[in-house]
Design an enzyme around this catalytic site. Structure first.
Site, PDB file in Angstrom:
ATOM      1  N   GLY A 227      63.654 -86.054 -25.814  1.00 34.42           N
ATOM      2  CA  GLY A 227      64.192 -87.297 -25.283  1.00 34.42           C
ATOM      3  C   GLY A 227      63.133 -88.100 -24.562  1.00 34.42           C
ATOM      4  O   GLY A 227      61.933 -87.967 -24.824  1.00 34.42           O
ATOM      5  N   SER A 228      63.570 -88.922 -23.625  1.00 34.06           N
ATOM      6  CA  SER A 228      62.671 -89.843 -22.935  1.00 34.06           C
ATOM      7  C   SER A 228      61.794 -89.112 -21.924  1.00 34.06           C
ATOM      8  O   SER A 228      62.111 -87.993 -21.489  1.00 34.06           O
ATOM      9  CB  SER A 228      63.480 -90.917 -22.223  1.00 34.06           C
ATOM     10  OG  SER A 228      64.188 -90.367 -21.122  1.00 34.06           O
ATOM     11  N   GLY A 232      62.862 -86.144 -19.435  1.00 32.36           N
ATOM     12  CA  GLY A 232      62.066 -84.928 -19.576  1.00 32.36           C
ATOM     13  C   GLY A 232      61.484 -84.475 -18.251  1.00 32.36           C
ATOM     14  O   GLY A 232      61.409 -83.264 -17.967  1.00 32.36           O
ATOM     15  N   GLU A 249      59.708 -82.286 -25.773  1.00 35.44           N
ATOM     16  CA  GLU A 249      59.091 -83.268 -26.662  1.00 35.44           C
ATOM     17  C   GLU A 249      59.637 -84.628 -26.258  1.00 35.44           C
ATOM     18  O   GLU A 249      60.811 -84.929 -26.452  1.00 35.44           O
ATOM     19  CB  GLU A 249      59.391 -82.986 -28.132  1.00 35.44           C
ATOM     20  CG  GLU A 249      58.666 -83.963 -29.054  1.00 35.44           C
ATOM     21  CD  GLU A 249      58.835 -83.654 -30.518  1.00 35.44           C
ATOM     22  OE1 GLU A 249      59.190 -84.574 -31.281  1.00 35.44           O
ATOM     23  OE2 GLU A 249      58.604 -82.490 -30.911  1.00 35.44           O
ATOM     24  N   CYS A 283      60.025 -90.654 -32.928  1.00 34.51           N
ATOM     25  CA  CYS A 283      59.041 -90.409 -31.871  1.00 34.51           C
ATOM     26  C   CYS A 283      57.615 -90.590 -32.369  1.00 34.51           C
ATOM     27  O   CYS A 283      56.727 -90.974 -31.604  1.00 34.51           O
ATOM     28  CB  CYS A 283      59.214 -89.002 -31.305  1.00 34.51           C
ATOM     29  SG  CYS A 283      60.764 -88.744 -30.435  1.00 34.51           S
TER      30      CYS A 283
END
Length: 482
Positions: A227-228, A232, A249, A283
């Site tokens: 995620g963001s 994170g 990630e 991403c």
């Protein structure tokens, strides 16, 4: 309208939360599903059930666990069209594109599970010492693990995380994004249909508060989060406080460096695919493009031509190449980045304006004259935007590519062996040379900088999913005392 439920211990249960969340089709702006956002009580029940199921799951042979994972993967493969259509309805991905990614994810799930057959869950090491001594290294499953997935690849990201976790003997609680939970619910239905034991794989629906309750639960031993960067960091803080592992990630601002010796037209077509596919909501989308000045004009002309072939439409239509962005908030981010670039001197060569039609659409956009003061070059855009910077040489391109707070991946196009070698020094987790994406099941990597932490893939994924213990053995016990 469909009402979604949690999946806990092999049963579907209504979440106890009061807030109702609607799932909106981004191509039509119409809600087609809803659910109650679960809270701490839902999370606690799911984790408690997973704790109870874990010893029996771990007691199965590796071969049996892998067999069940394969059965689930085969069922997913048989329902790939259905899952791709659900992804399209919940986040906009064209069905054909979704189907191809799901096929790759199923193959990856099988390959990851098969690695359990050769992973050293138990091995003996020897060293200097008295004869008859040895040390056995035994890798135990961690217990209950949490998988928190993003909205852009709901099926792919679940499958990418689960293979090693399940095959190693852990149980899992999945929390999908509130923006795109429908396909994940279907995945859990398919898991139940192949006889995966109750409690091994569970699902809680909710928003960020639900995710926080899961990552902070005292019985969870690993959090696999995609995620963001902001979210994170919160996950990393929670897991660090509890001294448990996290695999993160996070965002990316991936660069492309294009050397003078490559075909500018063919490379532009490849870059268009990497920048615009899934409406740039990947991403590892190509978000910063550095092209050698000797081929820049031809490259930009070809990139603009390629951008105009990405036709906008509902992803359920086979003719659609570019679906909508996931919601109005994401489209506003993309629009803001483009407007900021134009205000600071960039030129729009293709796209660049919100179309007058229902749905959260934005066209494939090419920008030139960008610089590193612009949001489109410094912040993750996550949209179909290709900002192009002309550089005097390959080394300048590499230097500028490395000058980012992100470090997820990068792509380099060059025929020069020395330049290929230099590309390996980029401070990112993955470098692709002369293609975008790719890599076999043995690939492992770790994101750099703000793009995350924790090595993943191949053996690294099993290392993260297990805890090693050393058992030192001497062949002869001490004699009894007199």
């Amino acid at each position: 309208m469909d009402t979604l439920q949690n999946f806990i211990g092999g049963q579907w249960e209504e979440p106890v939360g009061e807030d109702v969340v609607a799932v909106v089709n981004p191509a039509t702006e119409e809600a087609f599903a809803q659910f109650r956002a679960g809270g701490a009580d839902d999370v606690d029940r799911a984790v408690t059930v997973a704790v109870a199921a874990q010893p029996e799951w771990a007691a199965l042979t590796v071969a049996r666990r892998v067999e069940l994972i394969h059965a689930w993967a085969d069922t997913i493969e048989a329902h790939a069209d259905e899952l791709a259509e659900l992804e399209c309805k919940e986040m906009g991905k064209p069905v054909g594109i979704g189907r191809s990614f799901i096929a790759g994810a199923v193959a990856g799930l099988k390959a990851a599970a098969d690695q359990a057959h050769t992973y050293p869950f138990s091995e003996t090491v020897t060293g200097p010492g008295p004869e008859g001594e040895r040390t056995d290294i035994v890798r135990h499953p961690l217990g209950v693990t949490a998988v928190v997935t993003p909205w852009n690849f709901p099926v792919v990201m679940v499958l990418g995380a689960l293979g090693p976790l399940l095959a190693a003997g852990n149980t899992v609680v999945v929390k999908p994004s509130e923006r795109s939970p429908v396909s994940t619910v279907r995945l859990l239905e398919l898991a139940a249909s192949v006889g995966l034991p109750p409690g091994v794989l569970n699902l809680v629906l909710g928003d960020g508060r639900t995710g926080a309750a899961l990552t902070e639960h005292e019985a969870v031993q690993l959090v696999h989060f995609t995620g963001s960067v902001g979210a994170g960091r919160a996950v990393g803080t929670a897991t660090g406080h509890r001294l448990i592992r996290s695999v993160l990630e996070l965002g990316g601002k991936d660069a492309v460096v294009i050397d003078a010796g490559v075909d500018p037209v063919a490379t532009a077509q490849a870059v268009a695919f990497g920048a615009f596919i899934n409406t740039g909501q990947i991403c590892t989308s190509m978000e910063r493009i550095y092209v050698h000045e000797r081929i820049a004009d031809e490259f930009v002309e070809a990139l603009v031509a390629a951008a105009r072939t990405f036709t906008i439409g509902d992803g359920l239509d086979p003719a659609t190449v570019l679906g909508p962005l996931v919601d109005a908030r994401q489209r506003d981010t993309v629009r803001r980045h483009v407007e900021d670039a134009v205000h600071k001197g960039a030129t729009v060569r293709a796209g660049g304006a919100v179309p007058e039609r229902p749905g959260y659409f934005y066209p494939a956009t090419v920008l030139t004259g960008v610089d590193d003061t612009m949001l489109v070059m410094t912040e993750e855009t996550f949209g179909p935007i290709a900002p192009v910077t002309v550089v005097a040489g390959f080394e300048e391109g590499l230097t500028r590519a490395a000058a980012s707070r992100y470090g997820l991946a990068a792509t380099v196009y060059t025929d020069d062996p020395d330049h290929i070698a230099a590309a390996a020094r980029l401070p990112v987790g993955v470098v692709w040379v002369n293609q975008w994406q790719g890599g076999g099941p043995e690939r492992l990597y770790e994101p750099a900088r703000d793009s995350g932490m924790g090595a993943t893939g191949a053996r690294a994924a099993y290392d993260a999913a297990t805890r090693p213990a050393a058992v030192h053995i001497t062949a002869t016990a001490p004699a009894a005392g007199l």
